[in-house]
Design an enzyme around this catalytic site. Structure first.
Site, PDB file in Angstrom:
ATOM      1  CG  ASN A   1      71.229  91.444 -20.209  1.00  0.00           C
ATOM      2  OD1 ASN A   1      71.895  92.465 -20.213  1.00  0.00           O
ATOM      3  ND2 ASN A   1      70.213  91.271 -19.406  1.00  0.00           N
TER       4      ASN A   1
ATOM      5  CG  HIS B   1      77.029  93.542 -17.244  1.00  0.00           C
ATOM      6  ND1 HIS B   1      76.410  94.333 -16.299  1.00  0.00           N
ATOM      7  CD2 HIS B   1      76.847  92.273 -16.835  1.00  0.00           C
ATOM      8  CE1 HIS B   1      75.892  93.575 -15.364  1.00  0.00           C
ATOM      9  NE2 HIS B   1      76.126  92.309 -15.663  1.00  0.00           N
TER      10      HIS B   1
ATOM     11  CG  HIS C   1      66.742  94.948 -16.007  1.00  0.00           C
ATOM     12  ND1 HIS C   1      67.044  94.104 -14.957  1.00  0.00           N
ATOM     13  CD2 HIS C   1      65.667  95.653 -15.611  1.00  0.00           C
ATOM     14  CE1 HIS C   1      66.180  94.307 -13.970  1.00  0.00           C
ATOM     15  NE2 HIS C   1      65.342  95.263 -14.340  1.00  0.00           N
TER      16      HIS C   1
ATOM     17  NE  ARG D   1      68.562  97.095 -11.306  1.00  0.00           N
ATOM     18  CZ  ARG D   1      68.431  95.874 -10.766  1.00  0.00           C
ATOM     19  NH1 ARG D   1      68.757  94.801 -11.451  1.00  0.00           N
ATOM     20  NH2 ARG D   1      67.988  95.740  -9.531  1.00  0.00           N
TER      21      ARG D   1
ATOM     22  NE  ARG E   1      71.653  98.717 -10.161  1.00  0.00           N
ATOM     23  CZ  ARG E   1      71.460  97.678  -9.341  1.00  0.00           C
ATOM     24  NH1 ARG E   1      72.097  96.545  -9.575  1.00  0.00           N
ATOM     25  NH2 ARG E   1      70.665  97.771  -8.314  1.00  0.00           N
TER      26      ARG E   1
ATOM     27  CD  GLU F   1      66.534  90.904 -18.352  1.00  0.00           C
ATOM     28  OE1 GLU F   1      67.106  91.578 -17.468  1.00  0.00           O
ATOM     29  OE2 GLU F   1      67.038  89.914 -18.873  1.00  0.00           O
TER      30      GLU F   1
ATOM     31  CB  THR G   1      67.225  89.718 -11.592  1.00  0.00           C
ATOM     32  OG1 THR G   1      67.345  90.793 -12.516  1.00  0.00           O
ATOM     33  CG2 THR G   1      65.769  89.497 -11.262  1.00  0.00           C
TER      34      THR G   1
ATOM     35  CD  GLU H   1      64.712  84.933 -18.858  1.00  0.00           C
ATOM     36  OE1 GLU H   1      64.185  85.888 -19.461  1.00  0.00           O
ATOM     37  OE2 GLU H   1      65.870  84.969 -18.394  1.00  0.00           O
TER      38      GLU H   1
HETATM   39  N1  PXP Z   1      67.319  86.851 -17.582  1.00  0.00           N
HETATM   40  C1  PXP Z   1      66.905  87.775 -16.696  1.00  0.00           C
HETATM   41  C2  PXP Z   1      65.450  87.890 -16.412  1.00  0.00           C
HETATM   42  C3  PXP Z   1      67.821  88.623 -16.046  1.00  0.00           C
HETATM   43  O1  PXP Z   1      67.404  89.524 -15.136  1.00  0.00           O
HETATM   44  C4  PXP Z   1      69.195  88.514 -16.380  1.00  0.00           C
HETATM   45  C5  PXP Z   1      70.178  89.447 -15.757  1.00  0.00           C
HETATM   46  O2  PXP Z   1      69.947  90.733 -16.187  1.00  0.00           O
HETATM   47  C6  PXP Z   1      69.571  87.556 -17.333  1.00  0.00           C
HETATM   48  C7  PXP Z   1      68.621  86.720 -17.907  1.00  0.00           C
HETATM   49  C8  PXP Z   1      71.001  87.373 -17.743  1.00  0.00           C
HETATM   50  O3  PXP Z   1      71.722  86.894 -16.657  1.00  0.00           O
HETATM   51  P1  PXP Z   1      73.304  86.809 -16.748  1.00  0.00           P
HETATM   52  O4  PXP Z   1      73.804  88.201 -16.914  1.00  0.00           O
HETATM   53  O5  PXP Z   1      73.689  86.186 -15.457  1.00  0.00           O
HETATM   54  O6  PXP Z   1      73.618  85.961 -17.947  1.00  0.00           O
END
Ligand code: PXP
Length: 241
Positions: A7, A10, A43, A45, A49, A70, A101, A151
């Protein structure tokens, strides 16, 4: 073979600290693929953001593995997803005030709306996953709604303190993965996973994909994105042997 989805939200979070052009999550998508990740997760959103519409469109055009989007089940975001056509969507609950989330999707509580959304995605050839807590009734509801994947939310496991609590959360995840498998659902997992806590999760039955963001991007700040992704891939690969 368990697949690693990274993901990269960030990277966009850092860009948004200055509302400028860098660092570009589209560059991150390419680097993460070059480091061997199997899936790029973002994601989009409602408040934009971090990831923006432009990021989604460019990543869809440029990445060569699998794009997992996502998203919340809202008309605007569903419309965008149907236009862009990522390989997979993961439906998540979304609250504006949350930092990430929080809980899983209440599939049972929104069954008829979700059923309709699933059908629209599947008619467009897009795989659908639901991000749910490891709870039997949510698994059953996911099947009723027609999702191919669930998931399993690993946040409570990741946040648990002490051996006993960690063991309890792990047991819930194990049971849910077994129930999901018996129902014929495909199993993914994610949230809060890092280099220290991922190992036990690898033994979830029938686990196909892990989606990991924060810990990989955090490590990348110190060691670089390539090495951070490779280190997580190595952990996943070596623990399976
Ligand atoms: N899976 C889902 C559905 C999420 O919303 C997130 C966070 O965006 C993640 C996985 C990844 O989580 P993390 O950033 O804590 O590894």
């Amino acid at each position: 073979m368990i697949k690693l989805g990274v993901n990269i939200d960030h990277v966009a979070t850092i860009r948004e600290a200055r509302k400028g052009k860098e660092p570009d999550p589209v560059w991150a998508g390419a680097l993460v693929e070059l480091a061997g990740a199997d899936i790029i997760t973002i994601h989009l959103r409602e408040d934009r953001r971090h990831i923006h519409d432009r990021d989604l469109r460019l990543l869809k055009e440029t990445i060569q593995t699998k794009l997992n989007l996502e998203m919340a089940d809202t008309p605007e975001i569903v419309g965008i997803a149907l236009e862009v056509c990522p390989e997979q969507v993961t439906l998540v609950p979304e609250k504006r005030e949350e930092v990430t989330t929080e809980g899983g999707l209440d599939v049972r509580g929104h069954l008829s709306a979700l059923k309709e959304t699933v059908k629209r995605f599947q008619d467009a050839g897009i795989l659908v996953s639901f991000f749910i807590d490891p709870v039997e009734d949510q698994l059953k509801a996911s099947l009723e709604a027609g999702a191919q994947f669930v998931e399993l939310h690993t946040g409570s496991y990741a946040n648990a303190v002490g051996e006993e609590a960690v063991g309890r959360e792990l047991k819930k995840l194990m049971a849910a993965a077994e129930q999901g498998r018996d129902l014929g659902l495909r199993i993914n997992a994610g949230h809060g996973l890092n280099y220290l806590n991922v190992k036990p999760i690898l033994s979830l039955p029938n686990l196909e994909e892990l989606h990991i963001g924060h810990s990989i991007i955090s490590r990348a700040v110190f060691v670089g994105l390539d090495r951070a992704v490779r280190e997580m891939s190595t952990l996943i690969f070596s623990a399976k042997k």
